[in-house]
Design a protein around this motif. Sequence first.
Motif, PDB file in Angstrom:
ATOM      1  N   UNK A  28      66.672   6.969  39.891  1.00 46.89           N
ATOM      2  CA  UNK A  28      66.602   8.223  39.141  1.00 46.89           C
ATOM      3  C   UNK A  28      67.499   9.276  39.781  1.00 46.89           C
ATOM      4  N   UNK A  29      67.516   9.337  41.103  1.00 48.35           N
ATOM      5  CA  UNK A  29      68.358  10.307  41.805  1.00 48.35           C
ATOM      6  C   UNK A  29      69.831   9.985  41.582  1.00 48.35           C
ATOM      7  N   UNK A  30      70.182   8.711  41.722  1.00 48.41           N
ATOM      8  CA  UNK A  30      71.576   8.306  41.488  1.00 48.41           C
ATOM      9  C   UNK A  30      71.972   8.584  40.041  1.00 48.41           C
ATOM     10  N   UNK A  31      71.045   8.326  39.116  1.00 46.38           N
ATOM     11  CA  UNK A  31      71.317   8.607  37.708  1.00 46.38           C
ATOM     12  C   UNK A  31      71.538  10.097  37.479  1.00 46.38           C
ATOM     13  N   UNK A  32      70.791  10.933  38.199  1.00 46.21           N
ATOM     14  CA  UNK A  32      70.989  12.378  38.066  1.00 46.21           C
ATOM     15  C   UNK A  32      72.402  12.758  38.492  1.00 46.21           C
ATOM     16  N   UNK A 220      66.581  17.166  36.548  1.00 44.16           N
ATOM     17  CA  UNK A 220      67.119  16.368  37.651  1.00 44.16           C
ATOM     18  C   UNK A 220      68.582  16.709  37.913  1.00 44.16           C
ATOM     19  N   UNK A 221      69.333  16.925  36.851  1.00 34.49           N
ATOM     20  CA  UNK A 221      70.739  17.286  37.017  1.00 34.49           C
ATOM     21  C   UNK A 221      70.861  18.671  37.646  1.00 34.49           C
ATOM     22  N   UNK A 222      69.902  19.543  37.373  1.00 31.63           N
ATOM     23  CA  UNK A 222      69.893  20.860  38.022  1.00 31.63           C
ATOM     24  C   UNK A 222      69.817  20.716  39.533  1.00 31.63           C
ATOM     25  N   UNK A 223      69.148  19.680  40.010  1.00 37.35           N
ATOM     26  CA  UNK A 223      69.082  19.450  41.451  1.00 37.35           C
ATOM     27  C   UNK A 223      70.452  19.107  42.013  1.00 37.35           C
ATOM     28  N   UNK A 224      71.251  18.406  41.228  1.00 39.83           N
ATOM     29  CA  UNK A 224      72.620  18.093  41.652  1.00 39.83           C
ATOM     30  C   UNK A 224      73.424  19.380  41.785  1.00 39.83           C
TER      31      UNK A 224
END
Length: 483
Positions: A28-32, A220-224
């Motif tokens: 999920x993190x890698x996908x983000x 999740x993308x906001x975390x990136x």
Amino acid sequence: MSGEIEEDEERRRQRKLEEALEVKSLRRIISAYLNYPEAAEEDVRRYERSFKKLQPAHKALLPHYPLKFQNLRRCISMNSYFIFSMLQAFEPPLDMSQDVDGCEDPHLENIEHEHCHSEERNASSCCSASTSGRMCCSNHAQVCSQERSCVMSNPTAQLQEVQSEHQHVPISGSSAGEVGNYKDISASCGNDVIDCNGNMFSSPHDWLNPSLQLNVPLADVDKVRCIIRNIVRDWAAEGMKERDQCYKPILEELDALFPNRSKESPPACLIPGAGLGRLALEISCLGFISQGNEFSYYMMICSSFILNRTETTGQWTIYPWIHSNCNSRSDNDQLRPVSIPDILPASAGITEGFSMCGGDFVEVYNDSSQIRFWDAVVTCFFIDTAHNIIEYIEIISRILKEGGVWINFGPLLYHFADMYGQEDEMSLELSLDDVKKTAFHYGFELEKEQTVETTYTTNPRSMMQNHYYAAFWTMRKKKTSTT
């Protein structure tokens, strides 16, 4: 006998389930990260739709906007190239190809850590410095032995030079690679990636295959995006002001408290919530055996890349401020580039034993091997990440040697305070007075305290600046009287 066999099988089943959950979380993190370019592109399309709805007379007032949209896409492309290069260099500690369908963890939706919200479990990872000054990496299910570095019982067998594992494609000058969008990245996963100059590099990682990617929420993308801002704070010249506000007082205090540091037996300092690793590195350069601990895999993937893969200062160019049109004084401010890193980690003068240790602070350091092990613990924007801050303080007291020091810097912006409607989610939100009273209960004496005004990953040119009045203290663990 049959009971023992059943217990062993149950333990194996539980371990397998836990690993599958960790794999799912890491995917999920890698996908983000991989979804960043497409999510950013959608933002630009939204800006364009609003612009197209304007009356012709209003459009005429903004003739530069089409060019701004084009420049935004170029900036997104540069950020995406950095992200994909980072993912190429990442070595997952788990088998990412395993089937995780049907594995559910109700807490995955709620985990927040650091002042960048992130969602993951603690698949433990550890990066250490070799005696040559080059960073090394080692991945394990358990971390932190009694040795003063994040290695297992046989460090020479466990550590491996990460720079020999991958072919690294450096960026020089302005000739950075560009990746257009998520589809371009997905198409290249496991195959070849071609940058805007026609240069080709290959991705050997099957776990980057698009068929293994998950659909992730925009949060999740906001975390990136948050990680990109954190890079500026830790690894750019533009972040020096914040580092001087937060890190410099800590470094000066450590330097004063340990004036006669021995090269043969340096004092050991733990930095929980180490984020992207700059503070831990600076403490190492002071002459401490420094270990950063970080729970967030968003952070760990990025810090490992910067610490291990950097070949020159200013090697990468990112555009951290493009993700919001609000409070910008000019388009140039919003679209300005930031070069990273501002120093070369491998040449910074680290002390042997520098390491980054992945995992939840409570799970990793609430272990008998850590009791009275550390000379100093430094917490910077960390203690408010706790579900139970009393537990944090208890563990800090337990792992410090008698006479050891705890240096803290940060606010009390409790990360789980707003988890409404989730009855099983614990959040203990103490006042500063109660935090100090708790510390006194666990054997600490206050030596120094002050309030420091600071910001956190703030755009220094923004019209809006959020300021903290951070608590900065030095406490010492009392020595047990012997009579």
